[in-house]
Motif scaffolding. Structure first.
Motif: not given
Length: 724
Positions: A326-332
């Motif tokens: 969930l977070l990897s695309p947001v935090l690159n």
């Protein structure tokens, strides 16, 4: 299975001519928006309009009519002298009323009762509502419901044509009032009222657009969508037909349902495959445990501990995977870093400390395989899990305390994971920047996983009342409150406990049992003697035997109670369960033979019977190896003190006799220890006791000068004591 009747049509668009016929491979239902909209419009059209009776308008009408009758009364009284007033439109109107109408109105003013009847009928007319002619014409054919000034809606639905206008209300008013008069006056009154009230009665109904719209929206929302069923093999799109909105919706619904069915089948197929693999792994784990660690399988507590740690680790891994996705695309963040942050070492680190290395390694492998299944059978996860489980399990296995445990966790994960990530990413020819991030992430992950391991370890120890060697070692501190009390209040028992702990620790190490557990259990096994330490021989410093003043039965009660008192102290000071079990079991169901035989001797000439059960410990019998070793070391150490000029042969004979008596009396019937291990324990006891009781070389007698110095020292000490 899907029927092979469908041809590939591509994406359809509105107003396109369908290139081929599409038949339904399954039954499905879709919402016909056109029919639904038509039904909603029909329901909304039937919803009546809301008109509200204006309370202020009705009050004005009522007040004007009341003023009108006041002016009528003045004209009747003043007759020819009545004249209109410039400031009063009512007086102007009254002055113009013909005599015949005036006569009819005068009949209404004959009495107060008739005037009140008139005003009451007027109020009823206004409550029913009066509509303006223009409003009535513009909404011809509409259905109407009336709302009063208190926002109460009448249940009756009217056609707008049924609602009276001002003239209709005046005529209705005249007709109702005329009924209260005689036949000769009825017509005069009716004509007078009809001719005059039209001037005062106006429309008092106001259209409530907001309320009407609200009710129409509610009615529209209550309309259920029109669903159309398409049977198996039914036509979805017919070749050559123009694709309109309805047919396009049908086709799109069909495509979505088809994708949903395919995804559902794929999901359940994946679940079945994963469940099958997990089941096979569980069976293999059970077979492994049964043959390699049968003591784990036989203990429901240990099975619960292993299961809980494995489940916690799997759940944490799943949460980390889900959170990262969930977070990897947001935090690159690169997906290549996911294996670095999964806490694969947790299971091995905890179980290696609580149960053993082999269980920890196999459980760690099981968790790694399950996690790999969650990540689409990732080989990297399996490899990482195997390596980190082996290294971390070996590293923390012999941690001496929690600080040592935490530091080892941090170091093993922080060093192992970056090295593995470096090798993996270099082999994939990744960028230097990504490799640097992976190494930094591995270091931080090691710290977080170590904190997590300590937290889960505390949770497991508290929940299952199981103790690791680290938690048991904290009780070996001689500053422990109970051991401090034992040193001060019962020094003989304290020394005896130290000797027993030494015997138990060495023997447990020799047979492969937990030496730390044996040592701790032996240290606390006799804490119950703190209740009455002076009644036990080892604490009898002054040489006075207090049991000479007691009966054998009373003496046995004092001795037997040290087990009960010990359990109470253990619970008060929250000692681990294994210590409580040792306190309760270390005497098993032994008989206090000295006082029993004394009671028998004293009652030889009496009719009283001496019951052996009154002089027997309540049990239960010792079970775990460490408790059994403590139960054997306790009498061996105590009996060895009675030996004169102890030699290895004498000590071995004494220990052998104690062991044989324990076996003969059935005190080891429940013991989880083999005959071979008993033989090793016996040899260990003999060696340790012989070492503790070894003789010393006699020192040569010193010169007379030394004796004189000694006498001088004694004399000085005597003088000091006399001064005191």
């Amino acid at each position: 299975l899907l029927m092979p009747t469908e041809k590939k049509t591509g994406n359809l668009i509105e107003n396109q001519q369908a290139p081929s016929t599409i038949f339904a491979d399954f039954e499905f239902t879709y919402v016909d928006e056109q029919q639904t909209n038509e039904l909603q419009k029909e329901i909304v059209a039937k919803e009546p309009l809301i008109f509200k009776t204006g309370g202020q308008i009705s009050e004005v009408i009522t007040q004007n009519v009341s003023n009108f009758f006041e002016e009528i009364a003045k004209r009747i009284q003043q007759k020819e002298n009545y004249s209109d007033r410039v400031d009063s439109k009512t007086s102007v109107y009254v002055l113009e009323i013909p005599e015949i109408a005036l006569k009819g109105l005068s009949l209404i003013l004959q009495s107060h009762e008739k005037r009140m009847i008139f005003m009451r009928e007027l109020a009823e007319i206004l409550d029913d509502g009066v509509i303006e002619v223009s409003e009535k014409e513009s909404r011809r054919g509409a259905r109407v419901r009336i709302m009063d000034d208190k926002d109460r809606i009448k249940t009756k639905i009217l056609r707008i044509e049924e609602i009276p206008t001002s003239s209709d209300a005046s005529e209705k008013m005249a007709s109702k009032i005329a009924q209260y008069y005689s036949l000769e006056n009825r017509k005069i009154v009716e004509n007078a009222v009809a001719a005059t009230m039209g001037e005062f009665i106006t429309g008092n109904l106001v259209y409530e657009s907001a309320e009407t719209e609200k009710r129409r929206n509610e009615a529209q929302n209550l309309v259920k969508p029109v669903r159309v069923d398409v049977k198996l093999g039914g036509i979805v799109i017919e070749k050559g037909s123009v694709v309109d909105k309805n047919s396009l919706l049908k086709y799109q619904t069909y495509v979505k349902e088809k994708e949903k069915i395919a995804n559902t089948r794929k999901f359940w197929s994946k679940v079945f495959n994963s469940a099958s693999l997990c089941f096979i792994l569980m069976v293999l784990t059970g077979v492994y445990m049964y043959h390699i660690h049968p003591e784990v399988v036989r203990s429901s507590k240990l099975v619960g501990v292993v299961s809980a740690v494995v489940i916690i680790n799997i759940i944490l891994n799943a949460l980390v995977i889900r959170g990262f996705n969930l977070l990897s695309p947001v935090l690159n963040i690169s997906p290549q870093l996911l294996p670095t942050i999964i806490p694969l070492a947790l299971c091995s680190v905890i179980l290696s400390t609580l149960i053993g290395l082999r269980v920890a390694l196999y459980a760690g492998l099981f968790v790694s395989l399950v996690t790999a299944i969650q990540m689409e059978n990732s080989f990297n996860v399996i490899l990482n899990g195997m390596i980190i489980s082996i290294i971390s399990g070996f590293t923390v296995r012999y941690a001496k305390n929690y600080r040592d445990y935490f530091i080892k966790c941090v170091l093993v994960v922080s060093l192992t994971m970056p090295v593995m990530d470096f090798i993996r990413l270099v082999s994939y020819e990744q960028s230097i920047e990504l490799i640097g991030r992976a190494v930094a992430t591995g270091v931080v992950s090691g710290l977080l996983i170590a904190v997590l391991c300590v937290g889960v370890l505390f949770f497991i120890e508290t929940t299952f009342r199981i103790n690791s060697d680290m938690s048991l070692l904290t009780f070996c501190d001689y500053n422990n409150p109970l051991l401090k009390r034992l040193q001060i209040e019962a020094p003989g028992t304290y020394h005896h406990s130290l000797m027993v702990s030494s015997l138990a620790e060495h023997a447990a190490r020799d047979i492969g049992a937990n030496s730390i557990k044996a040592r701790v259990c032996a240290l606390f096994h006799d804490i119950g003697k703190l209740a009455k330490p002076e009644y036990f021989t080892e604490n009898n410093i002054d040489g006075y035997n207090r049991h000479e003043d007691l009966s054998p039965r009373m003496s046995s009660i004092v001795i037997l109670n040290h087990v009960k008192e010990g359990l109470e102290l253990a619970m008060k000071y929250k000692l681990p369960k294994i210590i409580c079990d040792t306190i309760e079991q270390h005497h098993g169901k032994d008989v206090i033979s000295f006082f029993y035989q004394r009671a028998v001797d004293e009652n030889e000439d009496k009719a009283e019977n001496v019951h052996k059960g009154d002089y027997k410990y309540p049990g239960p019998l010792p079970r775990e190896k460490e408790t059994v070793i403590t139960a054997l070391a306790d009498p061996c150490e105590a009996a060895s003190r009675s030996l004169e000029k102890p030699t290895p042969s004498k000590i071995d004979a004494l220990i052998g006799e104690i062991f044989r008596k324990k076996i003969r009396d059935g005190q080891l019937d429940d013991a989880e220890i083999s005959v071979r291990e008993l033989a090793i324990v016996r040899k260990s006891f003999m060696k340790t006791i012989a070492t503790m009781m070894h003789g010393r070389i006699a020192y040569p007698k010193e010169d007379d000068d030394d004796d004189e110095e000694t006498d001088l020292f004694k004399g000085t000490m005597r003088k000091d004591s006399e001064k005191e």
